[in-house]
Structure formats: structure tokens, C-alpha cells
Design a protein around this motif. Structure first.
Motif, PDB file in Angstrom:
ATOM      1  N   ARG A  70       0.840  -1.211   0.000  1.00 19.69           N
ATOM      2  CA  ARG A  70       0.000   0.000   0.000  1.00 19.69           C
ATOM      3  C   ARG A  70       0.870   1.254   0.000  1.00 19.69           C
ATOM      4  O   ARG A  70       0.609   2.212  -0.733  1.00 19.69           O
ATOM      5  N   LEU A  71       1.913   1.241   0.841  1.00 21.40           N
ATOM      6  CA  LEU A  71       2.806   2.395   0.908  1.00 21.40           C
ATOM      7  C   LEU A  71       3.525   2.598  -0.420  1.00 21.40           C
ATOM      8  O   LEU A  71       3.650   3.734  -0.907  1.00 21.40           O
ATOM      9  N   PHE A  72       3.995   1.510  -1.023  1.00 18.41           N
ATOM     10  CA  PHE A  72       4.710   1.597  -2.294  1.00 18.41           C
ATOM     11  C   PHE A  72       3.820   2.207  -3.376  1.00 18.41           C
ATOM     12  O   PHE A  72       4.247   3.094  -4.124  1.00 18.41           O
ATOM     13  N   ALA A  73       2.569   1.748  -3.449  1.00 24.60           N
ATOM     14  CA  ALA A  73       1.634   2.286  -4.439  1.00 24.60           C
ATOM     15  C   ALA A  73       1.422   3.779  -4.216  1.00 24.60           C
ATOM     16  O   ALA A  73       1.394   4.568  -5.176  1.00 24.60           O
ATOM     17  N   GLU A  74       1.298   4.191  -2.964  1.00 22.58           N
ATOM     18  CA  GLU A  74       1.110   5.616  -2.658  1.00 22.58           C
ATOM     19  C   GLU A  74       2.342   6.423  -3.039  1.00 22.58           C
ATOM     20  O   GLU A  74       2.237   7.514  -3.622  1.00 22.58           O
ATOM     21  N   GLN A  75       3.529   5.896  -2.714  1.00 19.82           N
ATOM     22  CA  GLN A  75       4.765   6.623  -3.010  1.00 19.82           C
ATOM     23  C   GLN A  75       4.989   6.766  -4.512  1.00 19.82           C
ATOM     24  O   GLN A  75       5.326   7.849  -5.001  1.00 19.82           O
ATOM     25  N   VAL A  76       4.815   5.671  -5.257  1.00 20.50           N
ATOM     26  CA  VAL A  76       5.006   5.746  -6.703  1.00 20.50           C
ATOM     27  C   VAL A  76       3.940   6.646  -7.331  1.00 20.50           C
ATOM     28  O   VAL A  76       4.230   7.426  -8.245  1.00 20.50           O
ATOM     29  N   GLY A  77       2.716   6.574  -6.809  1.00 22.47           N
ATOM     30  CA  GLY A  77       1.658   7.446  -7.312  1.00 22.47           C
ATOM     31  C   GLY A  77       1.999   8.907  -7.112  1.00 22.47           C
ATOM     32  O   GLY A  77       1.793   9.741  -8.015  1.00 22.47           O
ATOM     33  N   GLU A  78       2.549   9.252  -5.943  1.00 23.81           N
ATOM     34  CA  GLU A  78       2.930  10.650  -5.674  1.00 23.81           C
ATOM     35  C   GLU A  78       4.048  11.091  -6.601  1.00 23.81           C
ATOM     36  O   GLU A  78       4.046  12.221  -7.114  1.00 23.81           O
ATOM     37  N   ILE A  79       5.023  10.204  -6.843  1.00 27.05           N
ATOM     38  CA  ILE A  79       6.137  10.547  -7.730  1.00 27.05           C
ATOM     39  C   ILE A  79       5.644  10.733  -9.164  1.00 27.05           C
ATOM     40  O   ILE A  79       6.054  11.666  -9.863  1.00 27.05           O
ATOM     41  N   LEU A  80       4.760   9.859  -9.610  1.00 27.38           N
ATOM     42  CA  LEU A  80       4.200  10.015 -10.959  1.00 27.38           C
ATOM     43  C   LEU A  80       3.465  11.342 -11.095  1.00 27.38           C
ATOM     44  O   LEU A  80       3.581  12.030 -12.125  1.00 27.38           O
ATOM     45  N   HIS A  81       2.718  11.729 -10.079  1.00 29.80           N
ATOM     46  CA  HIS A  81       1.986  12.997 -10.117  1.00 29.80           C
ATOM     47  C   HIS A  81       2.967  14.174 -10.147  1.00 29.80           C
ATOM     48  O   HIS A  81       2.756  15.141 -10.898  1.00 29.80           O
ATOM     49  N   ARG A  82       4.024  14.089  -9.386  1.00 32.88           N
ATOM     50  CA  ARG A  82       4.971  15.198  -9.271  1.00 32.88           C
ATOM     51  C   ARG A  82       5.890  15.293 -10.485  1.00 32.88           C
ATOM     52  O   ARG A  82       6.127  16.377 -11.014  1.00 32.88           O
ATOM     53  N   PHE A  90      10.571   0.146 -15.555  1.00 37.10           N
ATOM     54  CA  PHE A  90      10.852  -0.675 -14.377  1.00 37.10           C
ATOM     55  C   PHE A  90      11.837  -1.760 -14.760  1.00 37.10           C
ATOM     56  O   PHE A  90      11.593  -2.527 -15.690  1.00 37.10           O
ATOM     57  N   ASP A  91      12.966  -1.834 -14.059  1.00 36.45           N
ATOM     58  CA  ASP A  91      13.918  -2.918 -14.286  1.00 36.45           C
ATOM     59  C   ASP A  91      13.887  -3.854 -13.087  1.00 36.45           C
ATOM     60  O   ASP A  91      14.187  -3.460 -11.953  1.00 36.45           O
ATOM     61  N   GLY A  92      13.513  -5.086 -13.341  1.00 38.14           N
ATOM     62  CA  GLY A  92      13.428  -6.090 -12.288  1.00 38.14           C
ATOM     63  C   GLY A  92      12.743  -7.325 -12.832  1.00 38.14           C
ATOM     64  O   GLY A  92      12.157  -7.305 -13.915  1.00 38.14           O
ATOM     65  N   THR A  93      12.809  -8.393 -12.083  1.00 40.91           N
ATOM     66  CA  THR A  93      12.187  -9.643 -12.505  1.00 40.91           C
ATOM     67  C   THR A  93      10.840  -9.881 -11.836  1.00 40.91           C
ATOM     68  O   THR A  93      10.146 -10.842 -12.162  1.00 40.91           O
ATOM     69  N   HIS A  94      10.465  -8.991 -10.906  1.00 42.51           N
ATOM     70  CA  HIS A  94       9.240  -9.174 -10.136  1.00 42.51           C
ATOM     71  C   HIS A  94       8.563  -7.811  -9.955  1.00 42.51           C
ATOM     72  O   HIS A  94       8.810  -7.125  -8.964  1.00 42.51           O
ATOM     73  N   PRO A  95       7.751  -7.375 -10.924  1.00 44.06           N
ATOM     74  CA  PRO A  95       7.055  -6.093 -10.757  1.00 44.06           C
ATOM     75  C   PRO A  95       6.177  -6.125  -9.501  1.00 44.06           C
ATOM     76  O   PRO A  95       5.351  -7.019  -9.335  1.00 44.06           O
ATOM     77  N   TYR A  96       6.386  -5.145  -8.639  1.00 44.28           N
ATOM     78  CA  TYR A  96       5.700  -5.153  -7.350  1.00 44.28           C
ATOM     79  C   TYR A  96       4.221  -4.822  -7.491  1.00 44.28           C
ATOM     80  O   TYR A  96       3.847  -3.893  -8.230  1.00 44.28           O
ATOM     81  N   SER A  97       3.402  -5.560  -6.762  1.00 44.26           N
ATOM     82  CA  SER A  97       1.990  -5.202  -6.676  1.00 44.26           C
ATOM     83  C   SER A  97       1.898  -3.800  -6.100  1.00 44.26           C
ATOM     84  O   SER A  97       2.580  -3.462  -5.139  1.00 44.26           O
ATOM     85  N   GLY A  98       1.062  -2.994  -6.684  1.00 43.32           N
ATOM     86  CA  GLY A  98       0.967  -1.582  -6.328  1.00 43.32           C
ATOM     87  C   GLY A  98       1.454  -0.713  -7.464  1.00 43.32           C
ATOM     88  O   GLY A  98       0.950   0.395  -7.670  1.00 43.32           O
ATOM     89  N   LEU A  99       2.418  -1.226  -8.242  1.00 40.62           N
ATOM     90  CA  LEU A  99       2.876  -0.486  -9.413  1.00 40.62           C
ATOM     91  C   LEU A  99       1.752  -0.372 -10.430  1.00 40.62           C
ATOM     92  O   LEU A  99       1.562   0.682 -11.054  1.00 40.62           O
ATOM     93  N   ASP A 100       0.985  -1.446 -10.582  1.00 37.69           N
ATOM     94  CA  ASP A 100      -0.137  -1.412 -11.525  1.00 37.69           C
ATOM     95  C   ASP A 100      -1.178  -0.372 -11.106  1.00 37.69           C
ATOM     96  O   ASP A 100      -1.717   0.364 -11.946  1.00 37.69           O
ATOM     97  N   GLU A 101      -1.438  -0.275  -9.791  1.00 40.58           N
ATOM     98  CA  GLU A 101      -2.404   0.712  -9.309  1.00 40.58           C
ATOM     99  C   GLU A 101      -1.911   2.134  -9.564  1.00 40.58           C
ATOM    100  O   GLU A 101      -2.680   3.005  -9.994  1.00 40.58           O
ATOM    101  N   ALA A 102      -0.635   2.365  -9.288  1.00 40.33           N
ATOM    102  CA  ALA A 102      -0.072   3.699  -9.486  1.00 40.33           C
ATOM    103  C   ALA A 102      -0.125   4.115 -10.957  1.00 40.33           C
ATOM    104  O   ALA A 102      -0.463   5.256 -11.291  1.00 40.33           O
ATOM    105  N   LEU A 103       0.193   3.169 -11.847  1.00 38.07           N
ATOM    106  CA  LEU A 103       0.155   3.479 -13.277  1.00 38.07           C
ATOM    107  C   LEU A 103      -1.278   3.715 -13.750  1.00 38.07           C
ATOM    108  O   LEU A 103      -1.536   4.628 -14.561  1.00 38.07           O
ATOM    109  N   ALA A 104      -2.205   2.927 -13.243  1.00 33.73           N
ATOM    110  CA  ALA A 104      -3.603   3.099 -13.644  1.00 33.73           C
ATOM    111  C   ALA A 104      -4.143   4.460 -13.224  1.00 33.73           C
ATOM    112  O   ALA A 104      -4.979   5.052 -13.916  1.00 33.73           O
ATOM    113  N   ALA A 105      -3.651   4.966 -12.096  1.00 35.16           N
ATOM    114  CA  ALA A 105      -4.110   6.270 -11.600  1.00 35.16           C
ATOM    115  C   ALA A 105      -3.452   7.429 -12.337  1.00 35.16           C
ATOM    116  O   ALA A 105      -3.847   8.584 -12.158  1.00 35.16           O
ATOM    117  N   HIS A 106      -2.443   7.144 -13.126  1.00 31.99           N
ATOM    118  CA  HIS A 106      -1.761   8.197 -13.896  1.00 31.99           C
ATOM    119  C   HIS A 106      -1.686   7.718 -15.339  1.00 31.99           C
ATOM    120  O   HIS A 106      -0.626   7.390 -15.873  1.00 31.99           O
TER     121      HIS A 106
END
Length: 354
Positions: A70-82, A90-106
């Protein structure tokens, strides 16, 4: 002018962050680049002249997984907005849950998944479904791709952009031997080896780092280690500590490399023409270092050993001193070139669709 947000996961090393910097370096200077990382090594980005932010990983935060997501989604969402980027990478082998929510909101921000292959067979297969979160998938290639039996190897070519292996530094960007030794504070003369096997005890020959150091020293080869490799323990003998990022800029300081077979160290050593002895880390959860190293040995690009302990190090160092030039030349002949520019161009093309 495009704006790119580069988000790296928290791997065991610096591979994810370094790969993103390889892309960033090859983008035009007018492109606005902003780095966000879950790696505590992220301050190295400052030397690149790029703005950066650190987000604590779930392990570093001490939070339970659900609370951290939940915190990760909020933080990434704030960064996307700013930052309001045209594209997030995203570079990694395991996209974190919450990233999808942040992207959908932006929704105006496009997204690219940068995903190296060579996964252990049967591992992480569920993560492939998360490609649906992204507008494109870029896969940095592997010199040992012929031995890849992981899940990404079965993905159809039309679903992913596969580029040659990606490294931060090209051979033409590496500094000359004398300049590199001076920059690292190393002796101007003599044979030097870089030992890059992770944390270890350089005084203990029952340890991989210690066994390598002892065998090299017995043969008159100076030993160089990065500071974390000896975990700040006391050390004895002719050992040189090297502290620089990216160290690959100064690989010509070394006559030999004794390293694990992680993506970055493997491709940097072979691409920069340094005779290499690989000791793959068998404890990795996903990266199939054993398969990568075996293929390199099969192709005649490097030596490989499961361990340097128990007296194994000496004969291997002898062979590397004798045959290293031949192995390095074969690896250089097989190098298809750096895929970083092709990846960067594709990322900017996705950004242009935002």
C-alpha cells in the motif's frame, strides 16, 4: 522534450540500477531523466548528474508485505503525479503489486518492463502475466542465451523487444590501463587480479575469496577487491581495496578477473576483454548463474569452477594465466555489441506515444 522515470527494484547487487543508467546515458541530454530505486546504492546516481530518490524495500522498511505494498503504491503514485513522466521504465524480474495501481491512476504515463532473462527453470513463471501492466517489454540479451531454460525464453519474439547484452560501459569508453591504475590508486607495474565474489573473508582459505586471494598471491599476482567484498574485516597480504562506480570504466587496470557469474559482472568482464574465471553463485533465487557460466566455458570464453576451496584455486589460476588471452579473444569475437542504445531508443519511442 520527453520525460523518463527510471525505477529499479532491490536486487542482491547493483545490476538493475546499473542497467537503467545504461539506458539513461544513451538518451539525448534534453530528455528529462529521474531515477527512483529500492536499492540503497542509489546515491551513485548523483555522479551521473541525474535527480534520484530512494524508496525503502519491504525488507528494509520492516513493514508487513500488505502494508508495504500500500505504501509503495502511494509513493510511486505521488512521484508520478509530481514528475509527470511520459514513460516509466521498471527494471526487475518481479514487478511489485501496487505499481499497476499507481500506473492506472496516472494513465497518461506509458510503461516499459526491462527484464533480463536466464531465470532458473520453472521459477517465477507467474510474473510473466504482469507484462499486461506495461506497454512494452525490453529484454537485455545474454551471451549465454543458448543455455537459457527459464520462463522468459519461451515468450514469443513479437511480445518482447530482445536487444544484445546491456552494459553501462562500452569498450571504447573504458580508460587506458595506466590511467585506470592511477585513478584507483593501484601499482603502475605488476600483474593484478580483481576478485569479485561477494562478501567473504580474505584471510580464510576455506572461503572462496580467501582461496582466490591465496592462490593469486602465491603466484605473484596482486589482489584487488571492492570494499564490501571483505565486509570491512581485517585482511593480510598484498591486497588493494578499490572503490569506484562504475568500476567497469577501469577494468583495464586488471589482468585477470575472478568473479561470480551475475549478469553485469559476467558481461562487463567478457565485453572488456579481461581473462575471467567464473565461480557462479548457486544460492541465487532466480538468476541461473550456473547455466550462464557453463555456457561460457563450453564456448571457450572463460574458465568456470564450482568452488575455489580445497586446493582448486591454484591450478585454475595457473590455467587462467596461461590461456587467459585466448579465452578473452574468443569472448570478444562473440560479442554482438551493446544493446543499451537500442533499448533506450525503444523506450523513447514508447514515451513519444504518451
Amino acid at each position: 522534450m520527453s520525460s523518463v522515470l527510471l525505477l529499479s527494484s532491490n536486487g542482491a547487487g547493483m545490476g538493475h540500477l546499473t542497467r537503467l543508467l545504461a539506458y539513461a546515458r544513451r538518451m539525448p541530454p534534453e530528455v528529462r531523466r529521474h531515477v527512483v530505486s529500492l536499492s540503497q546504492a542509489v546515491p551513485v546516481v548523483e555522479a551521473e548528474g541525474l535527480p534520484w530518490e530512494y524508496l525503502a524495500s519491504q525488507g528494509a522498511s520492516g513493514l508487513r508485505p500488505a502494508a508495504w505494498r500500500r505504501l509503495f503504491a502511494e509513493q510511486v503514485g505521488e512521484i508520478l503525479h509530481r514528475v509527470d513522466p511520459d514513460v516509466l521504465v521498471f527494471d526487475g524480474t518481479h514487478p511489485y503489486s501496487g505499481l499497476d495501481e499507481a500506473l492506472a491512476a496516472h494513465s497518461r504515463t506509458r510503461a516499459v518492463w526491462s527484464r533480463r532473462g536466464m531465470w532458473r527453470a520453472g521459477r517465477n513463471t507467474d510474473q510473466l502475466e504482469k507484462a499486461a501492466w506495461f506497454d512494452a517489454v525490453v529484454e537485455p540479451g545474454d551471451l549465454s542465451a543458448a543455455a537459457d531454460r527459464g520462463a522468459t525464453a519461451t515468450v514469443p519474439d513479437e511480445a518482447v523487444l530482445r536487444v544484445p547484452p546491456v552494459t553501462l560501459v562500452d569498450a571504447g569508453q573504458a580508460h587506458a590501463r595506466a590511467a585506470s591504475r592511477a585513478a584507483l590508486g593501484l601499482p603502475a607495474e605488476g600483474t593484478l587480479a580483481l576478485v569479485s565474489l561477494g562478501a567473504g573473508n580474505i584471510n580464510d582459505t576455506d572461503d572462496e575469496v580467501g582461496a582466490a586471494a591465496a592462490a593469486l598471491t602465491e603466484r605473484g599476482v596482486g589482489v584487488c577487491v571492492t570494499a564490501p567484498a571483505i565486509a570491512e574485516r581485517a585482511y593480510a597480504g598484498d591486497v588493494h581495496l578499490v572503490r569506484h562506480f562504475p568500476l567497469s570504466e577501469h577494468y583495464r587496470a586488471f589482468d585477470l578477473v575472478v568473479a561470480a557469474a551475475g549478469y553485469n559482472s559476467f558481461h562487463e568482464s567478457l565485453r572488456l576483454g579481461v581473462p575471467t574465471l567464473l565461480v557462479p553463485n548457486r544460492q541465487t533465487s532466480l538468476d541461473d548463474q550456473e547455466a550462464r557460466a557453463r555456457e561460457a566455458a563450453r564456448q571457450g570464453w572463460a574458465l568456470v569452477a564450482p568452488t575455489l576451496t580445497g586446493g582448486a584455486a591454484g591450478p585454475l589460476v595457473d590455467e587462467l594465466l596461461a590461456r587467459g588471452g585466448e579465452l578473452a579473444a574468443a569472448a570478444l569475437d562473440a560479442d554482438p555489441g551493446n544493446g543499451a542504445q537500442a533499448a533506450a531508443d525503444h523506450i523513447l519511442a514508447v514515451a513519444g506515444a504518451a
